[in-house]
Write a protein that holds these residues in place. Structure first.
Motif, PDB file in Angstrom:
ATOM      1  N   THR A   1      42.663  39.671  32.420  1.00  0.00           N
ATOM      2  CA  THR A   1      41.713  38.745  31.791  1.00  0.00           C
ATOM      3  C   THR A   1      41.408  37.527  32.650  1.00  0.00           C
ATOM      4  OG1 THR A   1      43.547  37.695  30.601  1.00  0.00           O
ATOM      5  CG2 THR A   1      42.327  39.442  29.447  1.00  0.00           C
ATOM      6  N   ASP A   2      42.251  37.266  33.660  1.00  0.00           N
ATOM      7  CA  ASP A   2      42.023  36.080  34.496  1.00  0.00           C
ATOM      8  C   ASP A   2      41.370  36.426  35.832  1.00  0.00           C
ATOM      9  OD1 ASP A   2      44.150  37.389  35.603  1.00  0.00           O
ATOM     10  OD2 ASP A   2      45.473  35.644  35.725  1.00  0.00           O
ATOM     11  N   GLU A   3      40.824  37.651  35.955  1.00  0.00           N
ATOM     12  CA  GLU A   3      40.108  38.010  37.184  1.00  0.00           C
ATOM     13  C   GLU A   3      39.014  39.013  36.858  1.00  0.00           C
ATOM     14  OE1 GLU A   3      42.578  41.674  39.127  1.00  0.00           O
ATOM     15  OE2 GLU A   3      43.307  39.662  39.620  1.00  0.00           O
ATOM     16  N   ASP A   4      38.095  39.216  37.831  1.00  0.00           N
ATOM     17  CA  ASP A   4      36.938  40.079  37.606  1.00  0.00           C
ATOM     18  C   ASP A   4      37.110  41.499  38.147  1.00  0.00           C
ATOM     19  OD1 ASP A   4      35.503  38.062  36.340  1.00  0.00           O
ATOM     20  OD2 ASP A   4      34.726  37.270  38.246  1.00  0.00           O
ATOM     21  N   THR A   5      38.178  41.749  38.878  1.00  0.00           N
ATOM     22  CA  THR A   5      38.378  43.071  39.471  1.00  0.00           C
ATOM     23  C   THR A   5      38.585  44.131  38.390  1.00  0.00           C
ATOM     24  OG1 THR A   5      39.414  42.072  41.420  1.00  0.00           O
ATOM     25  CG2 THR A   5      39.784  44.425  41.064  1.00  0.00           C
ATOM     26  N   THR A   6      37.826  45.213  38.487  1.00  0.00           N
ATOM     27  CA  THR A   6      37.946  46.325  37.533  1.00  0.00           C
ATOM     28  C   THR A   6      38.800  47.433  38.135  1.00  0.00           C
ATOM     29  OG1 THR A   6      35.806  45.853  36.492  1.00  0.00           O
ATOM     30  CG2 THR A   6      36.677  48.087  36.256  1.00  0.00           C
TER      31      THR A   6
END
Length: 263
Positions: A229-234
């Motif tokens: 939840t604290d980063e954009d990497t999928t």
């Protein structure tokens, strides 16, 4: 009296022998020599791994298995070449062998809809209908986080498949989506679900049609899309095994099946 009894027993024995011979002869005639592939329906997701496909078939009366030059064929007629193959016998009887043809296939990243098996034999092109199998081969630029555990059965129960996802790391994780590019499956689960440490959620996926033929096989291996939840990497992850729904077939059902299938 003794002579009459001997004649009576002889007649009975001969009658029983004749009946047995009749059923033996006609029973063997019921077994139409050939290869009979079971149709497979469903979705199999792969992420940065070898793409494998198991095909299930019955070899009746030791039919020749000309699997030297074989291809998978998509719904639009494109051929997919085979990297390697192996055959495993899972049930051996007098009249037939039940086997698995395991294929490692040569594909680029993308979505493929497999419908037929094609092979060349004795200067002829032969095909078997395989049903409708969607192969979804995806590339991930990052290694998957080892923060989720999956618990699931290896089959559909009453038309439903349950997948329990648990967060096993002290981080907050969002399950963005459960991917399965096939209209035969449907779910009513929430997307973008957040799991804290030790929390879990049960995803239920249902079949839209539970009236498939008893010989048909269902495969289902979804791709789970998630991120911290604290980063954009999928990140992408699949189940370790490929759940399969396969019915046990008795001899009478098999005989009826092979006598109506056009090989």
């Amino acid at each position: 009296m003794k002579k009459i009894m001997i004649i009576f027993l002889f007649v009975i024995s001969f009658a029983l022998f004749s009946i047995g011979l009749f059923y033996f002869t006609n029973g063997n005639n019921d077994w139409k020599k050939g290869l009979y592939f079971q149709k497979i329906y469903g979705y199999i997701g792969y992420v940065n791994e070898d793409v494998n496909l198991n095909l299930y078939y019955f070899n009746v009366k030791d039919e020749v298995e000309p699997f030297e030059q074989i291809f998978l064929v998509t719904n639009i007629g494109n051929e997919i070449s085979i990297i390697s193959k192996s055959i495993q016998t899972i049930n051996k009887t007098k009249n037939y062998n039940e086997r698995i043809l395991s294929l490692t296939i040569n594909v680029e990243f993308g979505l493929y809809e497999i419908s037929k098996l094609r092979f060349l034999y004795d200067q002829k092109v032969l095909e078997f209908d395989l049903g409708n199998i969607i192969i979804d081969y995806r590339k991930s630029e990052v290694d998957s986080l080892k923060c989720l555990s999956f618990t699931y059965l290896q089959s559909f129960i009453d038309g439903e498949f349950e997948l329990t996802i648990k967060n096993i790391k002290p981080i907050e994780v969002m399950i963005s989506n459960i991917i399965y590019e096939n209209d035969m499956f449907i779910d009513s689960n929430s997307h973008n679900l957040i799991l804290n440490y030790n929390e879990e959620h049960v995803y239920i996926v249902s079949l839209t049609d539970t009236s498939l033929n008893q010989f048909d096989i269902i495969v289902f291996r979804p791709i789970i899309e998630f991120k911290k939840t604290d980063e954009d990497t999928t990140y992408l992850k699949t189940t370790l095994m490929i759940p399969i729904n396969k019915n046990n077939i008795n001899i009478d059902q098999l005989i009826a099946y092979i006598n109506k299938v056009d090989t």
